[in-house]
Enzyme design. Structure first.
Site: not given
Length: 687
Positions: A35, A269, A393, A423
């Site tokens: 790239h 790219h 929990s 998360e």
């Protein structure tokens, strides 16, 4: 200066940037892969940061107070390799010539542990930025813990290069929002705003007001910086140093800058420029040198070895002064940044296992985990916990935990972080904390939500970080929340990730052992814990010692003096909550003339690493086997064979109380007995 520079009066900064550009072009062309667009476009930004701001020492890449540099847009790896090569790291030009080749130190994307100076493995976009949030958090917490008036031994910054792809990925939202909330003022992200991704102009699919988005997160934002003006980027970096919040510097750039025909297009790219375009680029830049050749005067401009050595030597003098005033803190800082455990660690583990055994508690393994964490936190001041909005929990907090938060004065220290419902961001940040060194970080969520974290777990395994992931509510045993929350395939799928240890303990003692093994390991660990109470299992000291091997004989076959003659033998392999089912099947099987051995296998990966002698002693070849786990059956075929039996679940769950679900899905003692009878009968017929 070189003759070319003299003839056209090219500024030093331009020469430095063009050296980076040409190394990237030449390496990608040699590999016929890579790239080049991002290195060409961000070269001037790199000059501003690395030559004027970045504190590092190429002669000692692991210096604790170095600045951290993260290339989040890791596909532009040749920019980083060029920087490391030119500034004096152990990365010779021959390695650049072997870009993307087998066993080179210049892999396709940067990999921590492969190349000196690479802080984290990047490529999956956005994760580098999230790693950097963890690094900046680790720096801020260590500074609050160890620095004293007149003695700032922790004082470094974290810099990130990121592109449109990083900011499109959802993890960037999670990580940036958290960083802004925590006011991580030593975190600076330089955004390569070139408007191009692989598919073309991003305006068709990415039209966010990115500066406004980051301002809304609570970041300091520097807008509309000319990314090809080194002085302008320099001023923005100075601005960032004065900010009391993390900073986003929005740099307008042209992808493929310098390539006459391909600059500003997606063609540059992710593909080599080709011989003709490379020749035209050399002419356009006024760079007549052959591939990989850098004039000595340009190398001298880049070389940071002396500057870095001086900076580190100054820090070490200050650290020795700190040691004189604070000897205990200095020794503790060195231990923690070296990743060493305390001298009394083994005694702590033995006492923890002994106490868990003597307490003989019937509790959920998530509760056993919390009790273990409380013990560990007293022995390990580096323990840094957290949860993704499920603290009550997951039971990842403990009575003496101190919450991390930010107020009007900035980040306040502590050892427990509420990550919010993030998360993926949490897991990647934990990896960054681990890479930074100084803390042992863990974070919790439900096992079924490990899917949100999965790529960060994979990256932890790839990087061998000491990251600990606590996953509770590990099966249909969580009950009424139903199949959206009930894990079925997750334990098996996590075990498939190379280098990731997965523990699913059956009681308090195995939970304590799992935690100890996770902390001792130079690599990541997942702890899979139950919501429901699990019965305590009695065992001898030899069995407690054997737990660290991943699998051991929990109950052996009846001896020859048993009242009922044993016609056949079977091995019952179980994990977690299903160990109780195997134990309950022993007596009725013996009454039926089947001698059963129960093997608890809390960690298949650890067991797989044991010597063959141990594995054969635990699972004797030729003896029929039945595996029992509240999860998909296919995983267990490697242990029981095609002729063996598996008691498991190959469908999604249901909404009902846990006891009803185990009956409904035939995860019962009777099912274990039926499978044991079947496999022993089949074995007898074969014989």
């Amino acid at each position: 200066m070189s003759a070319v520079a003299e003839s056209i009066a090219i500024p030093d900064t331009r020469l430095m940037a063009d050296a980076l550009r040409m190394l990237a072009i030449d390496a990608v062309e040699a590999a016929k892969s890579g790239h080049p667009g991002m290195p060409l476009g961000m070269a001037d930004i790199a000059v501003a940061l690395w030559e004027r701001h970045l504190k590092h020492n190429p002669r000692n890449p692991a210096w604790p107070d170095r600045d951290r540099f993260v290339l989040s847009n890791g596909h532009g790896s040749m920019l980083l390799y060029g920087l490391l090569h030119l500034t004096g790291y152990d990365l010779p030009v021959d390695e650049l010539k072997r870009f993307r080749q087998l066993h080179s130190r210049t892999p396709g994307h940067p990999e921590a542990g492969v190349t000196h100076g690479v802080e984290t493995t990047t490529g999956p976009l956005g994760q580098g930025l999230a790693n950097a949030v963890g690094m900046a958090l680790a720096e801020a917490l260590l500074a609050r813990e160890f620095n004293r008036p007149g003695h700032a031994i922790v004082d470094h910054r974290t810099y990130v290069f990121a592109g449109d792809g990083c900011l499109m990925e959802g993890i960037s939202h999670e990580a940036a929002s958290l960083a802004g909330t925590l006011k991580l003022d030593k975190l600076t992200v330089l955004y390569d705003d070139n408007g191009i991704s692989i598919d073309g102009h991003v305006a068709q699919w990415f039209n966010d007001d990115t500066p406004a988005r980051f301002a809304a997160y609570g970041w300091h934002v520097v807008r509309d910086v000319d990314g090809h003006d080194v002085d302008a980027v320099d001023r923005a970096l100075q601005d960032a140093r004065a900010a009391a919040r993390p900073t986003l510097i929005c740099c307008r750039t042209v992808i493929g800058k310098g390539a006459p025909a391909k600059a500003g297009t997606h063609d540059v790219h992710g593909a080599p420029l080709g011989a003709e375009e490379i020749a035209n680029t050399r002419r356009a830049l006024g760079w007549p040198h052959p591939p990989f050749a850098i004039p000595a005067d340009v190398r001298a401009l880049w070389d940071a070895s002396e500057r870095g050595t001086t900076a580190e030597a100054d820090w070490r003098r200050r650290f020795e002064a700190y040691r004189e005033h604070y000897p205990h803190e200095a020794a503790e800082f060195e231990r923690r940044t070296q990743g060493a455990l305390p001298a009394h660690w083994r005694d702590t583990v033995r006492a923890m296992l002994r106490d868990a055994d003597s307490a003989a508690q019937t509790v959920a393994t998530r509760k056993a985990s919390q009790q273990t964490i409380a013990v560990l936190a007293r022995a390990l001041p580096e323990l840094l916990g957290g949860s993704a909005d499920l603290t009550g929990s997951n039971l990842t907090s403990w009575p003496a935990a101190v919450d991390i938060h930010a107020d009007s004065t900035g980040l306040q220290g502590g050892n427990y972080l509420h990550y919010g419902v993030r998360e993926f961001g949490m897991s990647a940040a934990i990896n960054g904390i681990a890479l930074h060194r100084g803390h042992l970080a863990f974070g919790g969520t439900f096992l079924t939500f490990s899917d949100y974290s999965r790529n960060a777990l994979r990256m932890a395994a790839l990087m061998k970080t000491r990251s600990i992931f606590v996953f509770t509510h590990d099966s249909i045993g969580l009950g009424e929340d139903g199949p959206t929350h009930q894990s079925v395939e997750h334990a098996a799928s996590l075990r498939l990730i190379p280098g990731l240890d997965v523990w699913r303990p059956c009681d308090t003692v195995e939970t304590a052992r799992a935690w100890a093994s996770a902390i001792e390991r130079d690599g990541p660990t997942c702890l899979l814990l139950s919501r429901q109470n699990l019965p305590f299992v009695t065992r001898g000291s030899d069995q407690i010692d054997a737990m660290e091997r991943g699998a051991y004989v929990l109950r052996d076959w009846p001896d020859a003096s048993a009242a009922t003659p044993m016609r056949s033998r079977v091995v019952l392999i179980a994990t977690g909550s299903e160990v109780a089912l195997a134990l309950d099947a022993l007596a009725p099987l013996a009454d039926a003339g089947i001698a059963a051995r129960v093997v608890s296998m809390p960690s298949t990966s650890v067991f797989d690493r044991q010597p063959e002698t141990w594995r054969d002693a635990v699972l004797p070849p030729g003896v029929p086997r039945v595996a029992i786990e509240a999860g998909v059956r296919a995983f267990w075929r490697q242990y029981v064979g095609l002729e063996g039996g598996v008691v498991g679940i190959d469908t999604f769950g249901e909404s009902a109380p846990a006891a009803a679900l185990f009956e409904h899905f035939r995860l019962t003692t009777q099912a274990v007995m039926d499978e044991a009878r079947r496999v022993t009968a089949c074995a007898s017929r074969v014989i």
